[in-house]
Write an enzyme that holds these catalytic residues in place. Structure first.
Site, PDB file in Angstrom:
ATOM      1  CD  GLU A   1      -2.858  -0.816   2.522  1.00 33.22           C
ATOM      2  OE1 GLU A   1      -2.724   0.223   3.203  1.00 33.22           O
ATOM      3  OE2 GLU A   1      -3.691  -1.692   2.772  1.00 33.22           O
TER       4      GLU A   1
ATOM      5  N   GLY B   1       4.228  -2.167   7.760  1.00 32.18           N
ATOM      6  CA  GLY B   1       5.544  -2.594   8.202  1.00 32.18           C
ATOM      7  C   GLY B   1       6.146  -1.757   9.310  1.00 32.18           C
TER       8      GLY B   1
ATOM      9  CG  LEU C   1       3.889   6.193  24.088  1.00 29.63           C
ATOM     10  CD1 LEU C   1       5.232   5.505  24.230  1.00 29.63           C
ATOM     11  CD2 LEU C   1       3.929   7.565  24.749  1.00 29.63           C
TER      12      LEU C   1
ATOM     13  CB  CYS D   1      -1.772   2.014   8.199  1.00 33.21           C
ATOM     14  SG  CYS D   1      -0.869   3.558   8.051  1.00 33.21           S
TER      15      CYS D   1
END
Length: 337
Positions: free
Chosen positions: A88, A155, A209, A327
């Site tokens: 992507e 990734g 985080l 994502c």
């Protein structure tokens, strides 16, 4: 060798090895990075005989397998690599810039609980040319120069540091994007933050985080079991000392999970005392998991607490929600069809 992501010097050496004069290297560099050529056969300044001979030589460009456009003009791409795998990329336009969100791996091994990419497993690292190609593809499709690149797609970039750093140098020196306009985002891995810092890049460095205490973070990010939050913060402080650059903390707000007032106060204690900035990202729901986005009142209250604690903070919303552009979502939805 694949030509994309090679420097002017490397391309010059290559053309000389092919029996061509050295100045062909500069021509090749221009056609790769300025004109976006996909085949050596299309480089009109090269001799016809050599163009025909080298027509099938691998440049390193991929094909657009699928493309979607959101109402806000965000464009999401599925790119088919030379081995048939799908990755992507996202093009995010705004008034004065064009940002590309690139992938660094095919899939992701981190298996974060709220992430669509992690649900699909991991296949392999991307090569530098496969990263650079994403930027050039978006640039060509928009017919507009890319101004910013964020490694926030599929990734974990710090599991692929050699290829990511090579791509960073290429995007900076060859494509012409300033290093400070390049962002690497990581969930954090032992020893890897220092390893990246030692490359002395003047990039923007972001840490995903997503939690203000170890218990919640370990639930959201399985790898956090092996990397204590306290150690992650220490490594971020060391990154600032080595590079002189601040750390940006990405914090996805999940309703009832990490968005309570006590979480905001815990977060403030973690990030105060060194150069840092917090990006609050209201969650973009996906079908595979049950997490929900907090309401606007809760988001504002969380931000207000951080501001009262003198923490630099911004709320950022995902673009392209109508086309599964957060994502991992488009790839998972298209692959199911």
């Amino acid at each position: 060798m694949t030509l994309l992501a090679k420097s002017l010097e490397e391309l010059t050496d290559w053309v000389k090895d092919q029996g061509q004069p050295a100045y062909r290297g500069k021509q090749l560099h221009q056609w790769l990075y300025e004109k976006g050529v996909h085949s050596l056969a299309d480089i009109s300044v090269f001799p016809q005989e050599w163009r025909s001979k080298m027509a099938d030589y691998p440049i390193g460009r991929s094909l657009i397998h699928y493309r979607s456009v959101a109402p806000d003009r965000t464009r999401k791409y599925l790119l088919k690599l030379a081995d048939g795998l799908i990755i992507e990329a996202v093009g995010i336009p705004s008034e004065k810039r064009l940002t590309v969100c690139v992938s660094s791996q095919v899939g992701c091994p981190m298996a974060c609980d709220f992430c669509a990419t992690g649900k699909g497993g991991f296949t392999r690292n991307l090569k530098a040319h496969e990263i650079v190609d994403q930027v050039l593809t978006v640039q060509e499709d928009f017919q507009q120069r890319v101004s910013h690149v964020v490694f926030m797609g599929m990734g974990e970039p710090l599991l692929n540091i050699p290829e990511v750093v090579t791509a960073i140098h290429c995007l900076n020196k060859d494509v012409g994007i300033g290093q400070r306009c390049l962002t690497i985002s990581t969930v954090g891995l032992p020893h890897k933050i220092k390893q990246l810092a030692e490359h002395n890049l003047q990039i923007t460095f972001a840490v995903s985080l997503h939690a203000s205490n170890q218990q919640v973070r370990a639930k959201l990010i399985p790898s956090a079991d092996h990397y204590l939050l306290s150690n992650l913060i220490q490594d971020c402080q060391e990154y600032v000392q080595i590079t002189g650059r601040r750390v940006t903390f990405e914090y996805i707000l999940l309703a009832g999970v990490n968005d309570l007032p006590e979480h905001a106060r815990e977060l403030a204690k973690l990030v105060k005392g060194f150069q840092s900035h917090v990006n609050l990202i209201p969650y973009n729901p996906i079908q595979e998991v049950d997490y929900q986005r907090p309401d606007e009142k809760r988001i504002k209250a969380f931000k207000t607490i951080l501001e009262q604690e003198k923490v630099a903070v911004t709320v950022r919303y995902s673009r392209g929600l109508a086309t599964d552009a957060a994502c991992g979502q488009l790839r998972s939805s298209v692959m199911v069809q």
